[in-house]
Design an enzyme around this catalytic site. Structure first.
Site, PDB file in Angstrom:
ATOM      1  N   SER A  76       4.784   6.601  -0.712  1.00 41.02           N
ATOM      2  CA  SER A  76       3.346   6.741  -0.501  1.00 41.02           C
ATOM      3  C   SER A  76       2.573   6.877  -1.824  1.00 41.02           C
ATOM      4  O   SER A  76       2.614   5.977  -2.661  1.00 41.02           O
ATOM      5  CB  SER A  76       3.091   7.924   0.433  1.00 41.02           C
ATOM      6  OG  SER A  76       1.778   7.934   0.895  1.00 41.02           O
ATOM      7  N   ASP A 176       2.531   2.969  11.124  1.00 42.64           N
ATOM      8  CA  ASP A 176       1.912   3.853  10.134  1.00 42.64           C
ATOM      9  C   ASP A 176       0.444   4.120  10.492  1.00 42.64           C
ATOM     10  O   ASP A 176      -0.363   3.191  10.548  1.00 42.64           O
ATOM     11  CB  ASP A 176       2.006   3.204   8.752  1.00 42.64           C
ATOM     12  CG  ASP A 176       1.848   4.196   7.625  1.00 42.64           C
ATOM     13  OD1 ASP A 176       1.091   5.169   7.791  1.00 42.64           O
ATOM     14  OD2 ASP A 176       2.476   4.008   6.564  1.00 42.64           O
ATOM     15  N   HIS A 205       4.644   6.863   9.268  1.00 42.19           N
ATOM     16  CA  HIS A 205       4.503   6.861   7.814  1.00 42.19           C
ATOM     17  C   HIS A 205       5.695   7.472   7.082  1.00 42.19           C
ATOM     18  O   HIS A 205       6.186   6.904   6.103  1.00 42.19           O
ATOM     19  CB  HIS A 205       3.219   7.611   7.438  1.00 42.19           C
ATOM     20  CG  HIS A 205       2.949   7.673   5.968  1.00 42.19           C
ATOM     21  ND1 HIS A 205       2.595   6.571   5.227  1.00 42.19           N
ATOM     22  CD2 HIS A 205       3.007   8.714   5.104  1.00 42.19           C
ATOM     23  CE1 HIS A 205       2.426   6.924   3.961  1.00 42.19           C
ATOM     24  NE2 HIS A 205       2.670   8.208   3.859  1.00 42.19           N
TER      25      HIS A 205
END
EC number: 3.1.1.1
Length: 233
Positions: A76, A176, A205
């Site tokens: 991320s 996600d 996610h």
């Protein structure tokens, strides 16, 4: 010895969010280093006043502490920091899981203007597995001002991606609710690597906390062993 720096994401727990992956890599023969980015692993309020430069400084110091050869495995917002490291320091291999080059929440780009009106944002639902969701180690909310720092990283990273020429693996989570597919694909497309792969998982996610966590960990390990095999010290 082949060395791997593992970088967690924004509001992520520095160790727990990476699930089984670090131990899988260690068993394969890699030396793994997992630094804690400032403001993480404690409470959301500790993110107040932290700048993106603070995250990058800690990641850079950790990366430079590892002897070459070195690889980056990132998640991320950690993938944005990793991209800056890869572009400016070089790397032997780069794994970017759900790189945060954009956000699903339409209010996200307005954070610089909303920070005084809305001092905190609620964390997103990052795990689909009902049982694992109960033990999600990430912050349930975060200071809006800290997210402004994430947006600054988003602005800086795209021009750096073409400078990354190491083998790269980009992973997308099909469900996600934090990062849109278009942002992940753009990250992959902008990479300057001549050898780059893209994989999609039936996951939310947090790929390493959800249903497919073990599969993701084994796939990342298999890819690294192919492009960046472990070496004896």
């Amino acid at each position: 010895m082949s060395n791997v720096l593992v970088l967690h994401g924004f509001t992520s727990h520095p160790i727990l969010t990476m699930g089984p992956l670090p131990e899988v890599l260690r068993r394969a023969g890699y030396t793994v280093l997992q630094p804690t980015l400032p403001g993480h692993g404690t409470r959301p309020e500790d993110l107040v006043g932290v700048r993106w430069e603070d995250w990058y400084r800690v990641a850079l110091e950790a990366y430079r502490s590892l002897p070459e050869p070195r690889a980056l495995v990132t998640l991320s917002v950690g993938a944005l920091i990793g991209a800056k490291l890869a572009a400016e320091e070089g790397t032997s291999a780069f794994v970017a899981m759900v790189p945060a080059l954009g956000f699903v929440n339409p209010l996200a780009p307005l954070a610089p203007y909303l920070r005084w009106l809305i001092p905190t944002f609620k964390g997103t639902n990052s795990v689909r597995d009902p049982e694992r969701k109960k033990n999600n180690p990430n912050y349930p909310y975060f200071p809006t001002g800290a997210f402004v720092e994430v947006l600054e990283l988003c602005r800086q990273v795209p021009p750096l991606l073409p400078r990354i020429t190491a083998p790269a693996l980009v992973l997308q989570a099909q469900h996600d609710s934090t990062i849109p597919e278009a942002a992940v694909r753009r990250f992959h497309q902008l990479l300057g690597s001549s050898s780059k792969e893209y994989k999609v998982y039936d996951s939310e996610h947090d790929l390493l906390l959800d249903f497919r966590a073990d599969e993701v960990a084994e796939d990342v390990n298999a890819w690294l062993k192919r492009v960046f095999p472990p070496k004896e010290s």
